[in-house]
Write a protein that holds these residues in place. Structure first.
Motif, mmCIF file in Angstrom:
data_model
loop_
_atom_site.group_PDB
_atom_site.id
_atom_site.type_symbol
_atom_site.label_atom_id
_atom_site.label_comp_id
_atom_site.label_asym_id
_atom_site.label_seq_id
_atom_site.Cartn_x
_atom_site.Cartn_y
_atom_site.Cartn_z
ATOM 1 N N UNK A 140 0.824 -1.112 -0.151
ATOM 2 C CA UNK A 140 0.005 0.119 -0.219
ATOM 3 C C UNK A 140 0.847 0.982 -0.160
ATOM 4 N N UNK A 141 1.751 1.238 0.973
ATOM 5 C CA UNK A 141 2.768 2.546 0.948
ATOM 6 C C UNK A 141 3.536 2.544 -0.220
ATOM 7 N N UNK A 142 4.046 1.441 -0.798
ATOM 8 C CA UNK A 142 4.929 1.559 -1.872
ATOM 9 C C UNK A 142 4.206 2.013 -3.246
ATOM 10 N N UNK A 143 3.114 1.424 -3.331
ATOM 11 C CA UNK A 143 2.213 1.889 -4.632
ATOM 12 C C UNK A 143 1.888 3.352 -4.482
ATOM 13 N N UNK A 144 1.499 4.041 -3.190
ATOM 14 C CA UNK A 144 1.514 5.346 -3.187
ATOM 15 C C UNK A 144 2.656 5.995 -3.552
#
Length: 129
Positions: free
Chosen positions: A14-18
């Motif tokens: 989730x954090x990496x995609x953002x």
């Protein structure tokens, strides 16, 4: 928090995609700070939300540039933050990743609660009078 189970890799997804240039997802994702198990992920989520609400980009380069002079270690350090983009996933998989994060968080809380209850019962003295 004692994370007996640890966080789910979906936290990094989730954090990496953002951070991979998908900041527009932030207001649409149904996930909260305390859904994340790792404290550094909670802190980074709050930081990304803050940047978004200020109108700042949440791309990796912009985040790292600001964090160079900040308390970057609360977020895992710059090297860790940079590594998150390798967890980038298709946008249509975010609901699945959010569910996995929330499910893991519930399991961690249950296990920690059971451990605390066990310790309390073990330390309790029996009153047999």
């Amino acid at each position: 928090m004692d994370t007996t189970l640890g966080s789910h890799p979906s936290e990094q997804v989730i954090l990496g995609t953002i951070l991979s240039g998908n900041g527009q997802l932030l207001p649409a994702l149904r996930i909260e700070e305390d859904d994340f198990v790792h404290v550094k992920h909670q802190a980074l989520w709050v930081y990304l939300q803050l940047r978004w609400h200020r109108g700042d980009d949440v791309r990796l380069a912009d985040v790292c540039e600001e964090l160079v002079d900040a308390d970057q270690f609360a977020y895992g350090g710059l090297r860790y933050i940079q590594s998150l983009v390798s967890y980038n996933a298709p946008l249509d998989s975010m609901d699945r990743h959010i569910k996995q994060v929330k499910d893991r968080n519930v399991r961690v809380k249950l296990i920690n609660g059971l451990g605390e209850t066990h310790s309390a019962l073990k330390n309790q003295t029996a009153d047999i009078s």
